[in-house]
Write a protein that holds these residues in place. Structure first.
Motif, PDB file in Angstrom:
ATOM      1  N   MET A   1       0.621  -1.353  -0.387  1.00 55.24           N
ATOM      2  CA  MET A   1       0.061   0.083   0.067  1.00 55.24           C
ATOM      3  C   MET A   1      -0.017   1.398  -0.132  1.00 55.24           C
ATOM      4  N   ALA A   2       0.152   2.038  -0.897  1.00 58.64           N
ATOM      5  CA  ALA A   2       1.123   3.399  -0.685  1.00 58.64           C
ATOM      6  C   ALA A   2       1.425   4.085   0.021  1.00 58.64           C
ATOM      7  N   ARG A   3       2.758   4.557   0.637  1.00 56.32           N
ATOM      8  CA  ARG A   3       2.494   5.833   2.251  1.00 56.32           C
ATOM      9  C   ARG A   3       1.416   6.945   1.396  1.00 56.32           C
ATOM     10  N   ARG A   4       1.435   7.256   2.815  1.00 50.29           N
ATOM     11  CA  ARG A   4       0.378   8.970   2.146  1.00 50.29           C
ATOM     12  C   ARG A   4       2.000  10.084   2.632  1.00 50.29           C
ATOM     13  N   ALA A   5       1.414  11.168   2.084  1.00 48.16           N
ATOM     14  CA  ALA A   5       2.148  11.968   2.763  1.00 48.16           C
ATOM     15  C   ALA A   5       2.161  12.675   3.976  1.00 48.16           C
ATOM     16  N   PRO A   6       3.472  12.852   4.871  1.00 50.03           N
ATOM     17  CA  PRO A   6       2.964  13.500   6.432  1.00 50.03           C
ATOM     18  C   PRO A   6       2.420  14.304   6.752  1.00 50.03           C
ATOM     19  N   ASP A   7       2.278  15.441   5.307  1.00 47.85           N
ATOM     20  CA  ASP A   7       0.615  16.433   5.675  1.00 47.85           C
ATOM     21  C   ASP A   7      -0.612  15.394   5.726  1.00 47.85           C
ATOM     22  N   ALA A   8      -0.762  14.221   5.280  1.00 47.22           N
ATOM     23  CA  ALA A   8      -2.283  13.371   5.087  1.00 47.22           C
ATOM     24  C   ALA A   8      -2.369  13.075   6.918  1.00 47.22           C
ATOM     25  N   ASP A   9      -0.950  13.213   7.973  1.00 49.02           N
ATOM     26  CA  ASP A   9      -1.731  12.559   9.263  1.00 49.02           C
ATOM     27  C   ASP A   9      -2.424  12.818   9.966  1.00 49.02           C
ATOM     28  N   ALA A  10      -2.106  14.536   9.215  1.00 48.18           N
ATOM     29  CA  ALA A  10      -3.576  14.600  10.466  1.00 48.18           C
ATOM     30  C   ALA A  10      -5.253  14.470  10.850  1.00 48.18           C
ATOM     31  N   GLU A  11      -5.391  14.061   8.844  1.00 45.01           N
ATOM     32  CA  GLU A  11      -6.810  13.405   9.044  1.00 45.01           C
ATOM     33  C   GLU A  11      -7.304  12.258   9.838  1.00 45.01           C
ATOM     34  N   LEU A  12      -5.369  11.436   9.736  1.00 44.50           N
ATOM     35  CA  LEU A  12      -5.871   9.828  10.415  1.00 44.50           C
ATOM     36  C   LEU A  12      -5.867   9.719  12.229  1.00 44.50           C
ATOM     37  N   PRO A  13      -6.611   9.187  12.342  1.00 41.91           N
ATOM     38  CA  PRO A  13      -6.819   9.363  14.144  1.00 41.91           C
ATOM     39  C   PRO A  13      -5.102   8.500  14.310  1.00 41.91           C
ATOM     40  N   ALA A  14      -4.906   9.287  16.243  1.00 42.90           N
ATOM     41  CA  ALA A  14      -3.828   8.061  16.405  1.00 42.90           C
ATOM     42  C   ALA A  14      -4.008   6.928  16.857  1.00 42.90           C
ATOM     43  N   LEU A  15      -3.310   5.410  17.215  1.00 43.31           N
ATOM     44  CA  LEU A  15      -3.501   4.628  17.772  1.00 43.31           C
ATOM     45  C   LEU A  15      -2.857   4.561  18.790  1.00 43.31           C
ATOM     46  N   TYR A  16      -3.660   3.153  19.419  1.00 41.70           N
ATOM     47  CA  TYR A  16      -2.613   3.244  20.725  1.00 41.70           C
ATOM     48  C   TYR A  16      -2.588   1.927  21.373  1.00 41.70           C
ATOM     49  N   ALA A  17      -1.087   1.751  21.571  1.00 40.94           N
ATOM     50  CA  ALA A  17      -0.857  -0.388  22.250  1.00 40.94           C
ATOM     51  C   ALA A  17      -0.568  -0.603  23.854  1.00 40.94           C
ATOM     52  N   HIS A  18      -1.686  -1.270  23.663  1.00 44.59           N
ATOM     53  CA  HIS A  18      -1.640  -2.151  24.567  1.00 44.59           C
ATOM     54  C   HIS A  18      -0.125  -2.626  24.853  1.00 44.59           C
ATOM     55  N   VAL A  19       0.750  -2.044  26.058  1.00 45.94           N
ATOM     56  CA  VAL A  19       2.149  -2.916  26.259  1.00 45.94           C
ATOM     57  C   VAL A  19       2.942  -3.674  27.843  1.00 45.94           C
ATOM     58  N   HIS A  20       2.732  -4.742  27.695  1.00 45.88           N
ATOM     59  CA  HIS A  20       3.695  -5.440  28.476  1.00 45.88           C
ATOM     60  C   HIS A  20       4.047  -4.352  29.807  1.00 45.88           C
ATOM     61  N   PRO A  21       3.357  -3.779  31.077  1.00 46.96           N
ATOM     62  CA  PRO A  21       4.009  -2.578  31.797  1.00 46.96           C
ATOM     63  C   PRO A  21       5.429  -2.618  32.238  1.00 46.96           C
ATOM     64  N   GLY A  22       6.330  -1.547  31.542  1.00 50.95           N
ATOM     65  CA  GLY A  22       7.286  -1.333  31.396  1.00 50.95           C
ATOM     66  C   GLY A  22       8.363  -2.005  30.095  1.00 50.95           C
ATOM     67  N   LEU A  23       7.280  -1.997  29.786  1.00 49.17           N
ATOM     68  CA  LEU A  23       8.172  -2.729  28.067  1.00 49.17           C
ATOM     69  C   LEU A  23       7.959  -1.435  27.347  1.00 49.17           C
ATOM     70  N   GLU A  24       7.202  -0.644  27.423  1.00 54.29           N
ATOM     71  CA  GLU A  24       6.839   1.049  26.828  1.00 54.29           C
ATOM     72  C   GLU A  24       8.204   1.365  25.604  1.00 54.29           C
ATOM     73  N   SER A  25       9.241   1.185  26.146  1.00 54.62           N
ATOM     74  CA  SER A  25      10.302   1.687  25.865  1.00 54.62           C
ATOM     75  C   SER A  25      10.297   0.624  24.295  1.00 54.62           C
ATOM     76  N   VAL A  26      10.709  -0.350  24.386  1.00 56.85           N
ATOM     77  CA  VAL A  26      10.876  -1.398  23.511  1.00 56.85           C
ATOM     78  C   VAL A  26       9.777  -1.465  22.853  1.00 56.85           C
ATOM     79  N   ALA A  27       8.771  -1.119  23.206  1.00 54.98           N
ATOM     80  CA  ALA A  27       7.643  -1.212  22.019  1.00 54.98           C
ATOM     81  C   ALA A  27       7.637  -0.210  21.483  1.00 54.98           C
ATOM     82  N   ALA A  28       7.911   1.309  22.080  1.00 60.68           N
ATOM     83  CA  ALA A  28       7.787   2.157  21.201  1.00 60.68           C
ATOM     84  C   ALA A  28       8.604   2.639  20.467  1.00 60.68           C
ATOM     85  N   ASP A  29       9.907   1.370  20.231  1.00 61.27           N
ATOM     86  CA  ASP A  29      11.612   1.244  19.576  1.00 61.27           C
ATOM     87  C   ASP A  29      10.776   0.609  18.212  1.00 61.27           C
ATOM     88  N   GLU A  30      10.163  -0.617  18.621  1.00 58.75           N
ATOM     89  CA  GLU A  30      10.033  -1.356  17.201  1.00 58.75           C
ATOM     90  C   GLU A  30       8.509  -0.268  16.213  1.00 58.75           C
TER      91      GLU A  30
END
Ligand code: SAM
Length: 377
Positions: A1-30
């Motif tokens: 799927m084609a990637r959208r230009a960064p300016d199009a970001d505002a149209e899309l909702p954010a997402l969130y991940a549930h992560v095993h507590p303590g491993l947020e930085s590793v998930a953020a890196d992924e």
């Protein structure tokens, strides 16, 4: 799927991940490295992020327990009953529900029959209202938003709307993942104290496996770490990695073989991790979680156990090699590796099976092997 230009970001909702507590930085890196996502906020157990396009690739994340499209989030709950009115209002007014439903359906296509939905509220911390009151407030806010034809279902609903309240923070959204993100599909055989796959995946990422390496889990249990190492290397198209694992318990060896199948060509044996049938300085990465004290008949044996294990780890690990180790008794681990001058480069505090534990990354010194030797000296 084609990637959208960064300016199009505002149209899309954010997402969130549930992560095993303590491993947020590793998930953020992924999320940042593998999906080129932008991290917006990190709370204990939750990572909020944005992507340039939202497609099924987001479900390939391996360090996250679940992924949601963000409907709304707040860091300013008051703990008082007034929060309930706010929850209802935020649910009713903040999200662009038609857009959220559209994106959800593009990733989780409608199933046959009448669409089913399920509302979920989780709450931790002392609040002046009950979890069911918060759930009712969310349901009130959704009045007229969930189409009339959709049927409420307790289990296996096609669409789930979640709200997770932790102290004064709350996030609400549409769940995109299903149970296979958390539990995977390979894990059919289990042993006691087996790791959650997302925790094993985090250890594997911290190990930094590269092409041509040999990866060892000397206490492999059900093989979760090896399975996650193979999966990550397959994702990265690294074919020339060698995987070795073993356990003293024949049932664990059986489970690992069942769970791995033929994947990665892993070699799995019954062995005693204190006397590995491996040559000295033959592995590049050791990734493991030895038994915790409470898993032993005599917890006071832990310091000696770790001393014996560490001797063998140091013998088989190449100079400059790396180990990622998860234990509850971190002081005992530090004492055990001290004679070998391993350097701790990272320590993450986590809870495993309800117990405080530390996931640590260790670097073995380069040693003298790579230094030029003059025969005249
Ligand atoms: C905490 S479990 C490992 C769980 C594993 N990471 C998983 O996800 O399934 C620790 C394992 O160490 C094994 N073990 C204990 N002493 C051992 C020894 N001397 N040699 C090899 N394995 C040993 C146990 O049989 C157990 O399977």
């Amino acid at each position: 799927m084609a990637r959208r230009a960064p300016d199009a970001d505002a149209e899309l909702p954010a997402l969130y991940a549930h992560v095993h507590p303590g491993l947020e930085s590793v998930a953020a890196d992924e999320i940042t490295r593998d999906l080129q996502g932008e991290i917006k906020r990190t709370e204990r157990g939750v990572v909020v992020f944005r992507l340039r396009s939202i497609d099924p690739d987001v479900l390939k994340l391996r360090t996250t327990e679940d992924i949601y499209l963000l409907a709304w989030g707040t860091g300013s709950l008051t703990y008082k009953a007034n929060d309930l009115e706010q929850i209802k209002k935020w649910t009713a007014n903040k999200p662009d529900w038609p857009q959220l439903f559209r994106i959800h359906h593009s990733i989780r296509p409608k199933v046959k029959g009448k669409p089913t939905f399920h509302l979920v509220a989780q709450m931790t911390g002392e609040h002046g209202y009950r979890r069911v009151d918060a759930l009712d407030a969310m349901a009130d806010g959704l009045h007229g938003i969930v189409p009339v034809g959709w049927v409420p279902a307790e289990e296996n609903a096609w669409l789930e709307i979640w709200m997770t309240i932790t102290g004064k923070t709350a996030v609400s959204g549409l769940r995109l993942s299903d149970r296979t993100m958390r539990h995977r599909t390979y894990k059919t055989d289990h042993v006691a104290a087996s790791l959650r796959p997302t925790v094993a995946a985090s250890m594997v990422r911290l190990a930094g496996i590269a092409p041509g390496m040999t990866v060892l889990d000397p206490l492999c249990g059900a093989g979760t770490i090896l399975a996650e190492a193979i999966a990550l290397c397959e994702q990265r198209r690294m074919r020339d990695v060698k995987y070795l694992g073993g356990d003293i318990d024949p049932n664990a060896v059986f489970c690992t073989k069942e769970n791995l199948g033929n994947r990665g060509g892993a070699v799995v044996e019954r062995w005693d991790a204190m006397e590995l049938p491996l040559s000295g300085e033959s592995v590049d990465r050791i990734i493991c979680n030895p038994p915790f004290g409470k898993q032993l008949l005599k917890p006071e044996q832990i310091p000696d156990l770790y001393v014996d294990l560490a001797k063998e780890w140091d013998r088989v690990l190449k100079p400059g090699g790396r180990a990622v180790i998860l234990v509850a008794e971190q002081d005992d681990l530090r004492a055990a590796v001290k004679p070998f001058e391993w350097k701790a480069t990272r320590e993450l505090k986590v809870r495993i099976l309800g117990q405080a534990a530390v996931m640590s990354v260790w670097q073995k010194p380069e040693g003298y092997g790579s230094m030029p030797v003059s025969l005249d000296e």
